[in-house]
Design a protein around this motif. Structure first.
Motif, PDB file in Angstrom:
ATOM      1  N   ASN A  55       7.302  11.798 -26.344  1.00 15.96           N
ATOM      2  CA  ASN A  55       8.112  11.071 -25.364  1.00 15.96           C
ATOM      3  C   ASN A  55       8.207   9.612 -25.780  1.00 15.96           C
ATOM      4  N   ILE A  56       9.381   9.017 -25.566  1.00 11.56           N
ATOM      5  CA  ILE A  56       9.579   7.598 -25.872  1.00 11.56           C
ATOM      6  C   ILE A  56       9.344   6.786 -24.608  1.00 11.56           C
ATOM      7  N   PHE A  57       8.481   5.787 -24.734  1.00  7.65           N
ATOM      8  CA  PHE A  57       8.204   4.860 -23.643  1.00  7.65           C
ATOM      9  C   PHE A  57       8.651   3.479 -24.088  1.00  7.65           C
ATOM     10  N   GLU A  58       9.369   2.779 -23.213  1.00  6.53           N
ATOM     11  CA  GLU A  58       9.850   1.442 -23.545  1.00  6.53           C
ATOM     12  C   GLU A  58       9.598   0.472 -22.409  1.00  6.53           C
ATOM     13  N   GLN A  59       9.360  -0.777 -22.804  1.00 10.21           N
ATOM     14  CA  GLN A  59       9.371  -1.920 -21.908  1.00 10.21           C
ATOM     15  C   GLN A  59      10.428  -2.851 -22.478  1.00 10.21           C
ATOM     16  N   TRP A  60      11.145  -3.562 -21.616  1.00  6.96           N
ATOM     17  CA  TRP A  60      12.194  -4.446 -22.108  1.00  6.96           C
ATOM     18  C   TRP A  60      12.315  -5.677 -21.225  1.00  6.96           C
ATOM     19  N   GLY A  61      12.898  -6.714 -21.824  1.00 14.84           N
ATOM     20  CA  GLY A  61      13.096  -7.955 -21.096  1.00 14.84           C
ATOM     21  C   GLY A  61      13.893  -8.935 -21.928  1.00 14.84           C
ATOM     22  N   LYS A  62      13.719 -10.222 -21.619  1.00 14.34           N
ATOM     23  CA  LYS A  62      14.463 -11.299 -22.291  1.00 14.34           C
ATOM     24  C   LYS A  62      13.505 -12.381 -22.762  1.00 14.34           C
ATOM     25  N   ILE A  63      13.848 -12.962 -23.896  1.00  8.76           N
ATOM     26  CA  ILE A  63      13.095 -14.111 -24.404  1.00  8.76           C
ATOM     27  C   ILE A  63      13.472 -15.327 -23.552  1.00  8.76           C
ATOM     28  N   ILE A  64      12.474 -16.002 -22.999  1.00  8.15           N
ATOM     29  CA  ILE A  64      12.699 -17.170 -22.139  1.00  8.15           C
ATOM     30  C   ILE A  64      12.510 -18.474 -22.913  1.00  8.15           C
ATOM     31  N   GLU A  65      11.445 -18.532 -23.727  1.00 15.10           N
ATOM     32  CA  GLU A  65      11.158 -19.776 -24.449  1.00 15.10           C
ATOM     33  C   GLU A  65      10.362 -19.451 -25.708  1.00 15.10           C
ATOM     34  N   VAL A  66      10.678 -20.148 -26.785  1.00 11.32           N
ATOM     35  CA  VAL A  66       9.956 -19.995 -28.046  1.00 11.32           C
ATOM     36  C   VAL A  66       9.798 -21.373 -28.682  1.00 11.32           C
ATOM     37  N   ARG A  80       8.388   2.484 -14.057  1.00 10.06           N
ATOM     38  CA  ARG A  80       7.486   3.429 -13.397  1.00 10.06           C
ATOM     39  C   ARG A  80       8.250   4.047 -12.238  1.00 10.06           C
ATOM     40  N   PRO A  81       7.804   5.188 -11.753  1.00  9.81           N
ATOM     41  CA  PRO A  81       8.528   5.848 -10.664  1.00  9.81           C
ATOM     42  C   PRO A  81       8.727   4.916  -9.469  1.00  9.81           C
ATOM     43  N   ASN A  82       9.887   4.994  -8.881  1.00 11.94           N
ATOM     44  CA  ASN A  82      10.245   4.239  -7.675  1.00 11.94           C
ATOM     45  C   ASN A  82      10.298   2.725  -7.884  1.00 11.94           C
ATOM     46  N   LEU A  83      10.467   2.280  -9.136  1.00 15.14           N
ATOM     47  CA  LEU A  83      10.596   0.857  -9.402  1.00 15.14           C
ATOM     48  C   LEU A  83      11.920   0.623 -10.112  1.00 15.14           C
ATOM     49  N   GLU A  84      12.819  -0.076  -9.413  1.00 13.73           N
ATOM     50  CA  GLU A  84      14.156  -0.327  -9.958  1.00 13.73           C
ATOM     51  C   GLU A  84      14.132  -1.400 -11.029  1.00 13.73           C
ATOM     52  N   ASP A  85      15.055  -1.279 -11.980  1.00 20.31           N
ATOM     53  CA  ASP A  85      15.229  -2.282 -13.026  1.00 20.31           C
ATOM     54  C   ASP A  85      16.056  -3.428 -12.446  1.00 20.31           C
ATOM     55  N   LYS A  86      15.359  -4.343 -11.767  1.00 16.17           N
ATOM     56  CA  LYS A  86      16.007  -5.524 -11.210  1.00 16.17           C
ATOM     57  C   LYS A  86      15.055  -6.707 -11.350  1.00 16.17           C
ATOM     58  N   LYS A  87      15.613  -7.896 -11.311  1.00 14.88           N
ATOM     59  CA  LYS A  87      14.899  -9.129 -11.650  1.00 14.88           C
ATOM     60  C   LYS A  87      13.523  -9.250 -10.995  1.00 14.88           C
ATOM     61  N   GLU A  88      13.414  -8.941  -9.729  1.00 16.47           N
ATOM     62  CA  GLU A  88      12.133  -9.129  -9.043  1.00 16.47           C
ATOM     63  C   GLU A  88      11.052  -8.148  -9.493  1.00 16.47           C
TER      64      GLU A  88
END
Length: 140
Positions: A55-66, A80-88
């Motif tokens: 199974n493929i598992f991924e986490q994703w996001g955005k670079i904020i500062e480097v 994870r179950p019952n967790l929407e992909d939204k900013k909060e």
């Protein structure tokens, strides 16, 4: 917001700590075998991809500062179950590299606003991931 912080001293130079945090082949060794996918440009996507039991598992996001050899900051969504992909439902990871008594201090800060977020209390000495990161930075 829940804020967890880990600090570890590494007997090497800043560039080697930076490489351990940013080079995909080194990150894979301490980040659960995950493939790191990013170009490290502010606003770009960052992904951690892992295959476990076919199974493929991924986490994703955005670079904020480097800031090379000093700071990495990015947002991350861990599905994870019952967790929407939204900013909060994203958390923020910061890696701060600095000099400290002839060693390099690495501070890792997790700012988490998700439901059920908890303060991570494990000490760096007890955390096998931080110990592996330290080992990689000191030997590569």
């Amino acid at each position: 917001m829940i804020r967890s912080k880990s600090t570890i001293l590494i007997d090497t130079e800043k560039e080697k700590v930076w490489n351990a945090l940013t080079k995909p082949e080194l990150v894979k060794q301490w980040q659960y075998g995950s493939d790191l996918i990013t170009d490290w440009k502010v606003g770009s996507e960052i992904r951690f991809r892992n295959v476990w039991e076919n199974n493929i598992f991924e986490q994703w996001g955005k670079i904020i500062e480097v800031v090379p050899n000093k700071l990495i900051k990015y947002s991350l969504f861990f599905p994870r179950p019952n967790l929407e992909d939204k900013k909060e439902n994203y958390f923020i990871m910061s890696y701060i590299i600095s000099d400290f008594e002839h060693k390099i201090k690495l501070e890792i800060i997790k700012e988490d606003n998700r439901p059920d977020a908890v303060v991570e209390k494990e000490s760096p000495e007890e955390n096998p991931i931080l110990q592996k990161l330290k080992e990689i930075a000191e030997t590569n």
